[in-house]
Design a protein around this motif. Structure first.
Motif, PDB file in Angstrom:
ATOM      1  N   ASP A 145       0.672  -1.141   0.096  1.00  0.00           N
ATOM      2  CA  ASP A 145       0.009  -0.126   0.078  1.00  0.00           C
ATOM      3  C   ASP A 145       0.646   1.275   0.006  1.00  0.00           C
ATOM      4  O   ASP A 145       2.091   1.217   0.399  1.00  0.00           O
ATOM      5  CB  ASP A 145      -1.034   0.032   1.318  1.00  0.00           C
ATOM      6  N   GLU A 146       0.335   2.335  -0.393  1.00  0.00           N
ATOM      7  CA  GLU A 146       1.036   3.550  -0.600  1.00  0.00           C
ATOM      8  C   GLU A 146       1.794   4.011   0.744  1.00  0.00           C
ATOM      9  O   GLU A 146       3.011   4.463   0.660  1.00  0.00           O
ATOM     10  CB  GLU A 146       0.095   4.831  -1.035  1.00  0.00           C
ATOM     11  N   VAL A 203      -3.592  -4.878  -7.290  1.00  0.00           N
ATOM     12  CA  VAL A 203      -4.749  -4.767  -7.704  1.00  0.00           C
ATOM     13  C   VAL A 203      -5.586  -3.827  -6.674  1.00  0.00           C
ATOM     14  O   VAL A 203      -6.110  -2.432  -7.220  1.00  0.00           O
ATOM     15  CB  VAL A 203      -5.826  -5.827  -7.953  1.00  0.00           C
ATOM     16  N   ALA A 204      -5.643  -3.818  -5.519  1.00  0.00           N
ATOM     17  CA  ALA A 204      -6.314  -3.048  -4.509  1.00  0.00           C
ATOM     18  C   ALA A 204      -5.305  -1.681  -4.493  1.00  0.00           C
ATOM     19  O   ALA A 204      -6.320  -0.364  -4.411  1.00  0.00           O
ATOM     20  CB  ALA A 204      -6.413  -3.651  -3.207  1.00  0.00           C
ATOM     21  N   VAL A 205      -4.104  -1.589  -4.354  1.00  0.00           N
ATOM     22  CA  VAL A 205      -3.553  -0.312  -4.486  1.00  0.00           C
ATOM     23  C   VAL A 205      -3.722   0.505  -5.785  1.00  0.00           C
ATOM     24  O   VAL A 205      -4.009   1.584  -5.729  1.00  0.00           O
ATOM     25  CB  VAL A 205      -1.966  -0.671  -4.340  1.00  0.00           C
ATOM     26  N   THR A 206      -3.749  -0.180  -6.985  1.00  0.00           N
ATOM     27  CA  THR A 206      -3.870   0.638  -8.121  1.00  0.00           C
ATOM     28  C   THR A 206      -5.403   1.299  -8.130  1.00  0.00           C
ATOM     29  O   THR A 206      -5.643   2.406  -8.619  1.00  0.00           O
ATOM     30  CB  THR A 206      -3.752  -0.398  -9.299  1.00  0.00           C
ATOM     31  N   PHE A 207      -6.523   0.280  -7.788  1.00  0.00           N
ATOM     32  CA  PHE A 207      -7.698   0.662  -7.899  1.00  0.00           C
ATOM     33  C   PHE A 207      -8.027   1.963  -6.901  1.00  0.00           C
ATOM     34  O   PHE A 207      -8.738   2.779  -7.312  1.00  0.00           O
ATOM     35  CB  PHE A 207      -8.722  -0.344  -7.509  1.00  0.00           C
ATOM     36  N   SER A 208      -7.264   1.937  -5.717  1.00  0.00           N
ATOM     37  CA  SER A 208      -7.460   3.184  -4.758  1.00  0.00           C
ATOM     38  C   SER A 208      -6.926   4.422  -5.683  1.00  0.00           C
ATOM     39  O   SER A 208      -7.677   5.612  -5.277  1.00  0.00           O
ATOM     40  CB  SER A 208      -6.624   2.815  -3.441  1.00  0.00           C
ATOM     41  N   HIS A 235      -5.267  -5.956   6.300  1.00  0.00           N
ATOM     42  CA  HIS A 235      -5.312  -7.341   6.291  1.00  0.00           C
ATOM     43  C   HIS A 235      -4.190  -8.031   5.576  1.00  0.00           C
ATOM     44  O   HIS A 235      -3.385  -8.944   6.222  1.00  0.00           O
ATOM     45  CB  HIS A 235      -6.646  -7.725   5.771  1.00  0.00           C
ATOM     46  N   LEU A 236      -4.162  -7.620   4.252  1.00  0.00           N
ATOM     47  CA  LEU A 236      -2.865  -8.213   3.355  1.00  0.00           C
ATOM     48  C   LEU A 236      -1.554  -7.969   4.073  1.00  0.00           C
ATOM     49  O   LEU A 236      -0.817  -8.794   3.720  1.00  0.00           O
ATOM     50  CB  LEU A 236      -3.263  -7.501   1.846  1.00  0.00           C
ATOM     51  N   ARG A 237      -1.213  -6.606   4.532  1.00  0.00           N
ATOM     52  CA  ARG A 237      -0.309  -6.438   5.229  1.00  0.00           C
ATOM     53  C   ARG A 237       0.279  -7.013   6.214  1.00  0.00           C
ATOM     54  O   ARG A 237       1.295  -7.566   6.317  1.00  0.00           O
ATOM     55  CB  ARG A 237      -0.144  -4.780   5.567  1.00  0.00           C
ATOM     56  N   HIS A 238      -0.712  -7.145   7.088  1.00  0.00           N
ATOM     57  CA  HIS A 238      -0.769  -8.103   8.328  1.00  0.00           C
ATOM     58  C   HIS A 238      -0.594  -9.555   8.050  1.00  0.00           C
ATOM     59  O   HIS A 238       0.523 -10.477   8.465  1.00  0.00           O
ATOM     60  CB  HIS A 238      -1.785  -7.931   9.453  1.00  0.00           C
ATOM     61  N   SER A 239      -1.200 -10.003   6.912  1.00  0.00           N
ATOM     62  CA  SER A 239      -1.096 -11.692   6.566  1.00  0.00           C
ATOM     63  C   SER A 239       0.382 -11.709   5.957  1.00  0.00           C
ATOM     64  O   SER A 239       0.906 -13.023   6.076  1.00  0.00           O
ATOM     65  CB  SER A 239      -2.077 -11.831   5.472  1.00  0.00           C
ATOM     66  N   THR A 240       1.102 -11.012   5.350  1.00  0.00           N
ATOM     67  CA  THR A 240       2.436 -11.252   5.061  1.00  0.00           C
ATOM     68  C   THR A 240       3.622 -11.001   5.963  1.00  0.00           C
ATOM     69  O   THR A 240       4.598 -11.458   5.629  1.00  0.00           O
ATOM     70  CB  THR A 240       2.639  -9.942   3.720  1.00  0.00           C
ATOM     71  N   THR A 241       3.092 -10.549   6.928  1.00  0.00           N
ATOM     72  CA  THR A 241       4.225 -10.645   8.116  1.00  0.00           C
ATOM     73  C   THR A 241       4.166 -11.555   9.089  1.00  0.00           C
ATOM     74  O   THR A 241       4.905 -11.542  10.355  1.00  0.00           O
ATOM     75  CB  THR A 241       4.168  -9.104   8.677  1.00  0.00           C
TER      76      THR A 241
END
Length: 242
Positions: A145-146, A203-208, A235-241
């Motif tokens: 994310d940005e 995809v989520a980042v680009t769409f935002s 959620h995606l950020r936390h799941s990757t850590t």
């Protein structure tokens, strides 16, 4: 106070700031004494206290002046001729490194935790970085994310400058800056645009980045969609850590 007096007062203030900036660049923080600044600016010491309150106030004014000038210069060169957002990001990174190495005393002041959090000029500099990162995201090339991308680049850039300043010029690794930029961007950039190599985060980042321009949506609907995207990215950020 009349307009003439106000203009004269502003001119004196600018002259003092310019003199202090010159002393800071040439002699470091210790060279910015009230006596030295008053002599360089051609004013009496009480004038400095009247304009800035104390030496700390003067140092803050100098830091804000230099940072504002730097940010304005970065904003004027906000995009490369070929419009490559990655090249723009690299150029911004290098400009940051060059500024820090050219102005070690000022850089230390600008990055002092006691003042960085409430400095409008420092925030403006980060805002320029946010704009560069937004262009990368809009191109579908960001896979975090940005906010995370901005934080990582800002932290790495500041660390790079401090590491280089802690080494004598003769012993500095000329490739360190590029190597660290490549290391950071390897962790945040997608290998292909989200449209050709889709992943949920990209995809989520680009769409935002285009959410505000989508037609036929009310402000409430845009706000709700933005909330969903933010929640998904968190959620995606936390799941990757994990």
């Amino acid at each position: 106070m009349t307009d003439t007096e106000t203009a004269a007062d502003s001119g004196i203030r600018a002259r003092i700031v310019e003199a202090a900036t010159r002393l800071l660049r040439e002699q470091g923080v210790r060279g910015v004494t009230t006596r030295a600044v008053s002599q360089a600016a051609g004013v009496q010491a009480p004038t400095i206290y009247r304009q800035f309150g104390d030496k700390d106030g003067l140092i803050d004014a100098v830091a804000e002046h230099v940072m504002a000038t730097y940010v304005a210069a970065k904003s004027e060169t906000a995009a490369t001729e070929n419009g490559d957002p990655i090249a723009d990001l690299r150029a911004a990174w290098q400009a940051h490194i060059d500024f820090g190495l050219a102005n070690p005393g000022l850089y230390a002041l600008l990055n002092n935790p006691d003042r960085a959090g409430h400095s409008p000029a420092t925030e403006a500099g980060i805002e320029v970085l946010r704009a560069r990162v937004r262009r990368v995201a809009a191109a579908g090339l960001l896979r975090v994310d940005e906010a995370r991308a901005v934080a990582m680049i800002h932290a790495a850039g500041s660390g790079t400058v401090l590491a280089l300043l802690g080494t004598t010029p003769a012993d500095r690794d000329p490739g360190l800056s590029d190597a660290l930029f490549d290391a950071v961007t390897a962790g945040i950039l997608a290998t292909a645009p989200a449209t050709t190599d889709p992943g949920p985060t990209a995809v989520a980042v680009t769409f935002s980045t285009v959410l505000a321009d989508l037609p036929a949506l009310t402000d409430a609907e845009r706000a709700l969609m933005a909330e969903w995207l933010t929640r998904s990215l968190t959620h995606l950020r936390h799941s990757t850590t994990r």
